[in-house]
Motif scaffolding. Structure first.
Motif, PDB file in Angstrom:
ATOM      1  N   LEU A 149       0.828  -1.202   0.000  1.00  0.00           N
ATOM      2  CA  LEU A 149       0.000   0.000   0.000  1.00  0.00           C
ATOM      3  C   LEU A 149       0.866   1.258   0.000  1.00  0.00           C
ATOM      4  O   LEU A 149       0.636   2.188  -0.770  1.00  0.00           O
ATOM      5  CB  LEU A 149      -0.941  -0.006   1.209  1.00  0.00           C
ATOM      6  N   ARG A 150       1.880   1.282   0.839  1.00  0.00           N
ATOM      7  CA  ARG A 150       2.771   2.444   0.880  1.00  0.00           C
ATOM      8  C   ARG A 150       3.525   2.616  -0.442  1.00  0.00           C
ATOM      9  O   ARG A 150       3.702   3.738  -0.922  1.00  0.00           O
ATOM     10  CB  ARG A 150       3.744   2.333   2.052  1.00  0.00           C
ATOM     11  N   ALA A 151       3.946   1.511  -1.050  1.00  0.00           N
ATOM     12  CA  ALA A 151       4.641   1.590  -2.339  1.00  0.00           C
ATOM     13  C   ALA A 151       3.711   2.150  -3.415  1.00  0.00           C
ATOM     14  O   ALA A 151       4.126   2.974  -4.239  1.00  0.00           O
ATOM     15  CB  ALA A 151       5.166   0.214  -2.745  1.00  0.00           C
ATOM     16  N   ALA A 170      -7.308   4.612   1.574  1.00  0.00           N
ATOM     17  CA  ALA A 170      -6.781   3.335   2.072  1.00  0.00           C
ATOM     18  C   ALA A 170      -5.766   3.565   3.194  1.00  0.00           C
ATOM     19  O   ALA A 170      -5.778   2.857   4.207  1.00  0.00           O
ATOM     20  CB  ALA A 170      -6.157   2.540   0.933  1.00  0.00           C
ATOM     21  N   LEU A 171      -4.897   4.560   3.029  1.00  0.00           N
ATOM     22  CA  LEU A 171      -3.926   4.868   4.082  1.00  0.00           C
ATOM     23  C   LEU A 171      -4.625   5.349   5.353  1.00  0.00           C
ATOM     24  O   LEU A 171      -4.224   4.998   6.470  1.00  0.00           O
ATOM     25  CB  LEU A 171      -2.923   5.915   3.596  1.00  0.00           C
ATOM     26  N   CYS A 172      -5.685   6.116   5.201  1.00  0.00           N
ATOM     27  CA  CYS A 172      -6.466   6.581   6.349  1.00  0.00           C
ATOM     28  C   CYS A 172      -7.118   5.386   7.052  1.00  0.00           C
ATOM     29  O   CYS A 172      -7.093   5.299   8.282  1.00  0.00           O
ATOM     30  CB  CYS A 172      -7.513   7.588   5.899  1.00  0.00           C
ATOM     31  N   GLN A 173      -7.677   4.465   6.274  1.00  0.00           N
ATOM     32  CA  GLN A 173      -8.277   3.266   6.867  1.00  0.00           C
ATOM     33  C   GLN A 173      -7.228   2.483   7.652  1.00  0.00           C
ATOM     34  O   GLN A 173      -7.519   1.955   8.724  1.00  0.00           O
ATOM     35  CB  GLN A 173      -8.875   2.373   5.784  1.00  0.00           C
ATOM     36  N   TRP A 174      -6.008   2.411   7.098  1.00  0.00           N
ATOM     37  CA  TRP A 174      -4.937   1.675   7.788  1.00  0.00           C
ATOM     38  C   TRP A 174      -4.664   2.315   9.152  1.00  0.00           C
ATOM     39  O   TRP A 174      -4.587   1.629  10.167  1.00  0.00           O
ATOM     40  CB  TRP A 174      -3.677   1.669   6.926  1.00  0.00           C
ATOM     41  N   ARG A 175      -4.529   3.638   9.144  1.00  0.00           N
ATOM     42  CA  ARG A 175      -4.237   4.350  10.398  1.00  0.00           C
ATOM     43  C   ARG A 175      -5.354   4.174  11.426  1.00  0.00           C
ATOM     44  O   ARG A 175      -5.098   4.151  12.628  1.00  0.00           O
ATOM     45  CB  ARG A 175      -3.998   5.833  10.122  1.00  0.00           C
ATOM     46  N   LEU A 202      -9.068   0.189  10.192  1.00  0.00           N
ATOM     47  CA  LEU A 202     -10.215  -0.288   9.419  1.00  0.00           C
ATOM     48  C   LEU A 202      -9.825  -0.825   8.052  1.00  0.00           C
ATOM     49  O   LEU A 202     -10.691  -1.176   7.252  1.00  0.00           O
ATOM     50  CB  LEU A 202     -11.228   0.858   9.240  1.00  0.00           C
ATOM     51  N   TYR A 203      -8.528  -0.894   7.779  1.00  0.00           N
ATOM     52  CA  TYR A 203      -8.077  -1.371   6.471  1.00  0.00           C
ATOM     53  C   TYR A 203      -8.480  -2.830   6.294  1.00  0.00           C
ATOM     54  O   TYR A 203      -8.391  -3.636   7.217  1.00  0.00           O
ATOM     55  CB  TYR A 203      -6.555  -1.237   6.353  1.00  0.00           C
ATOM     56  N   GLY A 204      -8.948  -3.149   5.102  1.00  0.00           N
ATOM     57  CA  GLY A 204      -9.363  -4.510   4.811  1.00  0.00           C
ATOM     58  C   GLY A 204     -10.826  -4.771   5.085  1.00  0.00           C
ATOM     59  O   GLY A 204     -11.299  -5.887   4.919  1.00  0.00           O
ATOM     60  N   LEU A 205     -11.543  -3.722   5.505  1.00  0.00           N
ATOM     61  CA  LEU A 205     -12.989  -3.845   5.708  1.00  0.00           C
ATOM     62  C   LEU A 205     -13.702  -3.045   4.637  1.00  0.00           C
ATOM     63  O   LEU A 205     -13.243  -1.966   4.245  1.00  0.00           O
ATOM     64  CB  LEU A 205     -13.393  -3.304   7.083  1.00  0.00           C
ATOM     65  N   CYS A 206     -14.816  -3.549   4.155  1.00  0.00           N
ATOM     66  CA  CYS A 206     -15.625  -2.826   3.171  1.00  0.00           C
ATOM     67  C   CYS A 206     -16.059  -1.495   3.781  1.00  0.00           C
ATOM     68  O   CYS A 206     -16.534  -1.448   4.920  1.00  0.00           O
ATOM     69  CB  CYS A 206     -16.844  -3.660   2.796  1.00  0.00           C
ATOM     70  N   SER A 207     -15.887  -0.431   3.030  1.00  0.00           N
ATOM     71  CA  SER A 207     -16.241   0.895   3.551  1.00  0.00           C
ATOM     72  C   SER A 207     -17.754   1.094   3.641  1.00  0.00           C
ATOM     73  O   SER A 207     -18.203   2.032   4.298  1.00  0.00           O
ATOM     74  CB  SER A 207     -15.617   1.991   2.689  1.00  0.00           C
ATOM     75  N   ASP A 208     -18.531   0.209   3.023  1.00  0.00           N
ATOM     76  CA  ASP A 208     -19.982   0.330   3.085  1.00  0.00           C
ATOM     77  C   ASP A 208     -20.602  -0.601   4.140  1.00  0.00           C
ATOM     78  O   ASP A 208     -21.316  -0.158   5.015  1.00  0.00           O
ATOM     79  CB  ASP A 208     -20.609   0.063   1.719  1.00  0.00           C
TER      80      ASP A 208
END
Length: 119
Positions: free
Chosen positions: A10-12, A69-74, A77-83
């Protein structure tokens, strides 16, 4: 694949997209590119002057995806459906680390974006 590998991917992707975006802006307007460099990278897509350039719209959309995606990681919540908040399959995240939605929610989102509704 581990969370550490996903985070690195993700960072790359964030670095790659931001570098490509900066190059595209620099090709259009060097002073605008300098303005971007004065801002934190996660604020680049929000700079109003960028939205006047139609040729940047696709890249702005990509930047917003990577920033989300980076915000979700922080937020953890990364890896979860945003809906619907269902876990996203790791294989999908490996293919596209910026994926925001599970397949059913992605289909609903795309239909809503294109004005196609089903009852």
């Amino acid at each position: 694949m581990t969370n550490k590998q996903l985070a690195a991917r993700l960072r790359a992707q964030a670095r790659q997209r931001r570098r490509a975006f900066l190059d595209a802006v620099r090709a259009l307007d060097t002073s605008l590119a300098d303005d971007l460099l004065a801002l934190p990278a996660d604020e680049w897509a929000d700079l109003p002057a960028l939205h006047a350039s139609p040729q940047l719209q696709a890249q702005i959309k990509l930047l917003k995806r990577v920033d989300a995606a980076l915000c979700q990681w922080r937020l953890g919540l990364y890896g979860l459906c945003s809906d619907c908040e269902a876990p996203l399959p790791p294989e999908l995240l490996w293919q596209d680390p910026c994926r925001q939605r599970c397949a059913p929610c992605e289909e609903k989102y795309n239909k809503a974006q294109h004005g196609v509704w089903e009852l």
